[in-house]
Design a protein around this motif. Structure first.
Motif: not given
Length: 414
Positions: A75-78, A86-89, A96-103, A160-169
């Motif tokens: 489930d996703q909520r904007v 315009r923004i999504f993950m 894969d633990g990649n929670f980067s935000l794309v704008i 378009t910019v990507t804000l990285p947020c990676v956590n695979r642990n």
């Protein structure tokens, strides 16, 4: 946290402490982790969630605003209609633990400090990653750098910019049974013993299973409470401390389901209790001072540490000596059994043939009264027993001449 040694690279050392305790007292080695406490509320879709927030000063209010939520169930909520589409993950973020935000089509109003909030309620994981986004109209100024606290991304307006947020642990597999995933180990490493030869003391599982190792007195004096997994307190209690209890203790926390591998190390020292000095006048009392009943005396334990290079030699020597001793014992038993059988056989022969075998040396014969006879063998053939008896009497008693006529004549003359 300090990386673990090469023997256990998966674990992380989070604390190293030295603990000193008095001889005979009780020591508590603390080991708490609230991440090991399970909620088990079966709300898997609400257990893992990622929030994206922004703190912007574009409108002069410098307030925090919630932008985006994504749950492990998909489930996703904007929160703002302006940002929809315009923004999504990435859709496979929780895989894969990649929670980067794309704008897309960034604007000046997007400038601010963004925070990626990772929440894992089931594993008590709460992490925040901050990124600063700056907007520029010059392409040559675009780029990113580190300002000492957080990464700064300078994006070109309209791009378009990507804000990285990676956590695979801390990615859930959701394929393992819960009871087998959480486990706590307590190990003890005596002085002079390498870490890879430490003694295992206790294994404690979230299912309630408990395994204690070592001698009975060790299992009785070193325990963890039964409510360890309910309170997150896995402290090891050592009662009646002795000098032999000194060493390095380590608490290993494993939560494979949550990707938790931590160690806490304690160095334990046992000291003699402080005694009060008493002055004894030996001139008036020729009696030795009595022992203090309050002083606890432990077992006399001697730890012999053999170097690794000589350990193999001593083991082989021990095997050879043990084999030689066993051979000598078997040889002695065979000799004793053989000797005993021979003695039994000799006694049997003496009893069986004792009547026939006569030792003539034990008898003395008196030959003074024997009448000498001719050496020729006398052979008589007897017709009947009467003649035989007469002959024997003749040999033993000399014949007596009786004149019957003489007696007759005497009687007749009278």
């Amino acid at each position: 946290s300090v990386p673990a040694d090469a023997s256990n690279p998966a674990s992380v050392v989070v604390s190293v402490l030295n603990i000193s305790a008095t001889l005979g007292s009780q020591a508590v080695l603390p080991c708490k982790s609230y991440r090991m406490v399970w909620t088990q509320d079966r709300l898997n879709d609400r257990q893992r969630v990622v929030h994206w927030d922004v703190c912007s000063n574009y409108y002069g209010d410098n307030k925090m605003e919630r932008l985006y939520d994504m749950y492990s169930a998909g489930d996703q909520r904007v929160y703002s209609s302006y940002n929809k589409g315009r923004i999504f993950m990435p859709e496979n973020a929780f895989t894969d633990g990649n929670f980067s935000l794309v704008i897309k089509d960034v604007a000046e109003s997007d400038e601010g400090t963004y925070s990626c909030n990772l929440h894992h309620h089931y594993c008590h994981l709460y992490e925040t990653v901050k990124i600063k986004l700056a907007i520029t109209k010059k392409a040559e100024d675009a780029g990113q750098y580190w300002d000492g606290e957080k990464p700064v991304i300078v994006a070109l307006e309209g791009s378009t910019v990507t804000l990285p947020c990676v956590n695979r642990n801390h990615i859930w597999t959701e394929r393992h049974s819960e009871e087998e995933q959480q486990v706590v180990h307590w190990d003890r490493q005596p002085p002079g013993v390498p870490h890879d030869r430490a003694d295992r003391l206790i294994d404690l599982y979230a299912s309630g299973e408990r395994r204690s190792y070592g001698p009975l007195f060790i299992r009785q004096k070193m325990n963890i409470t039964d409510t360890a997994f309910a309170l997150g307190d896995f402290s090891l209690r050592i009662s009646q401390l002795e000098s032999a209890d000194e060493g390095t203790y380590s608490c290993h926390l494993h939560h494979h389901y949550c990707g938790l591998h931590e160690r806490r190390i304690y160095q334990v020292f046992v000291m003699e209790p402080v005694r009060e000095k008493k002055v004894v006048n030996l001139t008036t009392h020729n009696v030795a001072p009595a022992l203090d009943p309050n002083v606890v005396r432990g077992h006399n334990v001697i730890n012999v540490i053999i170097p690794e290079s000589r350990l193999h030699f001593f083991q082989q020597l021990g095997y050879i000596l043990a084999t030689l001793l066993l051979f000598i014992v078997i040889l002695i038993i065979v000799v004793l059994v053989t000797r005993k059988r021979r003695q039994r056989g000799y006694e049997y022969n003496v009893k069986k043939y004792g009547e026939k075998d006569v030792n003539l040396k034990e008898f003395t014969v008196d030959t003074t009264d024997l009448t000498q006879y001719r050496s020729e063998d006398i052979r008589l053939d007897y017709k009947n027993n009467i003649l035989k008896e007469k002959a024997e009497q003749a040999r033993s008693f000399p014949a007596k001449n009786i004149d019957l006529d003489k007696d007759f004549r005497k009687e007749y003359c009278k």
